[in-house]
Write a protein that holds these residues in place. Structure first.
Motif, PDB file in Angstrom:
ATOM      1  N   PRO A 179      -1.278  -5.297  -1.706  1.00  0.00           N
ATOM      2  CA  PRO A 179      -0.158  -4.563  -1.107  1.00  0.00           C
ATOM      3  C   PRO A 179       0.485  -3.514  -2.014  1.00  0.00           C
ATOM      4  O   PRO A 179       1.045  -2.546  -1.518  1.00  0.00           O
ATOM      5  N   ASP A 180       0.407  -3.678  -3.313  1.00  0.00           N
ATOM      6  CA  ASP A 180       1.054  -2.721  -4.213  1.00  0.00           C
ATOM      7  C   ASP A 180       0.081  -1.673  -4.758  1.00  0.00           C
ATOM      8  O   ASP A 180       0.445  -0.861  -5.589  1.00  0.00           O
ATOM      9  N   HIS A 181      -1.145  -1.674  -4.288  1.00  0.00           N
ATOM     10  CA  HIS A 181      -2.157  -0.748  -4.787  1.00  0.00           C
ATOM     11  C   HIS A 181      -2.118   0.581  -4.037  1.00  0.00           C
ATOM     12  O   HIS A 181      -1.539   0.684  -2.959  1.00  0.00           O
ATOM     13  N   VAL A 182      -2.745   1.580  -4.616  1.00  0.00           N
ATOM     14  CA  VAL A 182      -2.703   2.945  -4.104  1.00  0.00           C
ATOM     15  C   VAL A 182      -3.970   3.246  -3.303  1.00  0.00           C
ATOM     16  O   VAL A 182      -5.077   3.063  -3.804  1.00  0.00           O
ATOM     17  N   GLU A 183      -3.790   3.709  -2.092  1.00  0.00           N
ATOM     18  CA  GLU A 183      -4.921   4.114  -1.266  1.00  0.00           C
ATOM     19  C   GLU A 183      -5.349   5.509  -1.705  1.00  0.00           C
ATOM     20  O   GLU A 183      -4.512   6.388  -1.928  1.00  0.00           O
ATOM     21  N   LEU A 200     -17.302  -8.264   7.517  1.00  0.00           N
ATOM     22  CA  LEU A 200     -17.171  -9.198   6.396  1.00  0.00           C
ATOM     23  C   LEU A 200     -16.019 -10.166   6.660  1.00  0.00           C
ATOM     24  O   LEU A 200     -14.955  -9.746   7.132  1.00  0.00           O
ATOM     25  N   PRO A 201     -16.204 -11.434   6.343  1.00  0.00           N
ATOM     26  CA  PRO A 201     -15.098 -12.389   6.475  1.00  0.00           C
ATOM     27  C   PRO A 201     -13.993 -12.058   5.468  1.00  0.00           C
ATOM     28  O   PRO A 201     -14.268 -11.632   4.347  1.00  0.00           O
ATOM     29  N   ASP A 202     -12.756 -12.258   5.864  1.00  0.00           N
ATOM     30  CA  ASP A 202     -11.629 -11.988   4.972  1.00  0.00           C
ATOM     31  C   ASP A 202     -11.753 -12.746   3.655  1.00  0.00           C
ATOM     32  O   ASP A 202     -11.388 -12.221   2.602  1.00  0.00           O
ATOM     33  N   THR A 203     -12.255 -13.970   3.710  1.00  0.00           N
ATOM     34  CA  THR A 203     -12.377 -14.759   2.476  1.00  0.00           C
ATOM     35  C   THR A 203     -13.345 -14.114   1.490  1.00  0.00           C
ATOM     36  O   THR A 203     -13.109 -14.141   0.279  1.00  0.00           O
ATOM     37  N   LEU A 204     -14.423 -13.514   1.987  1.00  0.00           N
ATOM     38  CA  LEU A 204     -15.378 -12.841   1.108  1.00  0.00           C
ATOM     39  C   LEU A 204     -14.765 -11.565   0.542  1.00  0.00           C
ATOM     40  O   LEU A 204     -14.921 -11.272  -0.650  1.00  0.00           O
ATOM     41  N   VAL A 205     -14.052 -10.814   1.364  1.00  0.00           N
ATOM     42  CA  VAL A 205     -13.368  -9.611   0.880  1.00  0.00           C
ATOM     43  C   VAL A 205     -12.390  -9.989  -0.226  1.00  0.00           C
ATOM     44  O   VAL A 205     -12.369  -9.362  -1.297  1.00  0.00           O
ATOM     45  N   GLU A 206     -11.613 -11.029  -0.004  1.00  0.00           N
ATOM     46  CA  GLU A 206     -10.648 -11.460  -1.016  1.00  0.00           C
ATOM     47  C   GLU A 206     -11.360 -11.882  -2.299  1.00  0.00           C
ATOM     48  O   GLU A 206     -10.914 -11.548  -3.403  1.00  0.00           O
ATOM     49  N   THR A 207     -12.458 -12.601  -2.191  1.00  0.00           N
ATOM     50  CA  THR A 207     -13.206 -13.029  -3.371  1.00  0.00           C
ATOM     51  C   THR A 207     -13.674 -11.829  -4.188  1.00  0.00           C
ATOM     52  O   THR A 207     -13.571 -11.818  -5.418  1.00  0.00           O
ATOM     53  N   ILE A 208     -14.177 -10.808  -3.510  1.00  0.00           N
ATOM     54  CA  ILE A 208     -14.651  -9.604  -4.196  1.00  0.00           C
ATOM     55  C   ILE A 208     -13.485  -8.891  -4.884  1.00  0.00           C
ATOM     56  O   ILE A 208     -13.587  -8.496  -6.054  1.00  0.00           O
ATOM     57  N   ILE A 256      -7.963  -5.198   3.155  1.00  0.00           N
ATOM     58  CA  ILE A 256      -7.809  -4.875   1.731  1.00  0.00           C
ATOM     59  C   ILE A 256      -6.341  -4.611   1.415  1.00  0.00           C
ATOM     60  O   ILE A 256      -5.813  -5.115   0.415  1.00  0.00           O
ATOM     61  N   ALA A 257      -5.663  -3.847   2.260  1.00  0.00           N
ATOM     62  CA  ALA A 257      -4.244  -3.544   2.033  1.00  0.00           C
ATOM     63  C   ALA A 257      -3.403  -4.815   2.020  1.00  0.00           C
ATOM     64  O   ALA A 257      -2.446  -4.925   1.255  1.00  0.00           O
ATOM     65  N   ARG A 258      -3.767  -5.778   2.847  1.00  0.00           N
ATOM     66  CA  ARG A 258      -3.036  -7.051   2.871  1.00  0.00           C
ATOM     67  C   ARG A 258      -3.203  -7.804   1.554  1.00  0.00           C
ATOM     68  O   ARG A 258      -2.254  -8.409   1.049  1.00  0.00           O
ATOM     69  N   MET A 273       0.857  -1.176   0.000  1.00  0.00           N
ATOM     70  CA  MET A 273       0.000   0.000   0.000  1.00  0.00           C
ATOM     71  C   MET A 273       0.897   1.231   0.000  1.00  0.00           C
ATOM     72  O   MET A 273       1.858   1.298   0.735  1.00  0.00           O
ATOM     73  N   THR A 274       0.565   2.198  -0.820  1.00  0.00           N
ATOM     74  CA  THR A 274       1.304   3.444  -0.799  1.00  0.00           C
ATOM     75  C   THR A 274       0.583   4.430   0.097  1.00  0.00           C
ATOM     76  O   THR A 274      -0.542   4.209   0.507  1.00  0.00           O
ATOM     77  N   THR A 275       1.229   5.545   0.385  1.00  0.00           N
ATOM     78  CA  THR A 275       0.622   6.524   1.274  1.00  0.00           C
ATOM     79  C   THR A 275      -0.154   7.589   0.524  1.00  0.00           C
ATOM     80  O   THR A 275      -0.689   8.498   1.145  1.00  0.00           O
ATOM     81  N   ASP A 276      -0.216   7.549  -0.809  1.00  0.00           N
ATOM     82  CA  ASP A 276      -1.003   8.522  -1.558  1.00  0.00           C
ATOM     83  C   ASP A 276      -2.448   8.450  -1.094  1.00  0.00           C
ATOM     84  O   ASP A 276      -3.062   7.406  -1.079  1.00  0.00           O
TER      85      ASP A 276
END
Length: 124
Positions: free
Chosen positions: A36-40, A102-110, A31-33, A1-4
């Motif tokens: 990891p390389d995406h921009v907030e 929300l369960p982590d598995t559902l967040v990851e699926t989305i 989400i950041a986990r 995650m970047t700090t932008d």
């Protein structure tokens, strides 16, 4: 995650009631986990994460409302195709409360479904 965009996200979260703030901070970390390389960033007045790069597409955003919280895929086609029970859904999001995150598995699926959708759309 970047700090932008992190300062704007922090301001958004700091303005929330403690229970919503804690729930969305936990979702943000999840989400950041997974991205990891995406921009907030802020998009459509809600915190979220976009792909890296100048033209990075939005993967997901999240928000707080009076009676619920939401995770939004920035797409109207992903959520209806997923089994999101027992959570309420809309065409573009899934609703939850601080007491029932929300369960982590559902967040990851989305997130993975949104990434796949973007990848498919970018293919020639």
């Amino acid at each position: 995650m970047t700090t932008d965009g992190a300062a704007a996200v922090e301001a958004f979260l700091a303005a929330l009631p403690p229970d919503q703030q804690a729930a969305l901070r936990a979702l943000r970390a999840t989400i950041a986990r997974f991205l990891p390389d995406h921009v907030e960033c802020m998009s459509y007045a809600m915190p979220g994460f976009r792909q890296p790069g100048v033209k990075g597409r939005m993967i997901a955003g999240y928000a707080a409302f009076r009676r619920h919280l939401g995770l939004y895929s920035h797409s109207g086609t992903i959520i209806p195709t997923l089994d999101c029970r027992p959570f309420k859904t809309s065409k573009s999001g899934i609703l939850f409360t601080p007491a029932t995150p929300l369960p982590d598995t559902l967040v990851e699926t989305i997130l993975r479904a949104r990434q796949a959708e973007i990848a498919t759309a970018l293919r020639p």
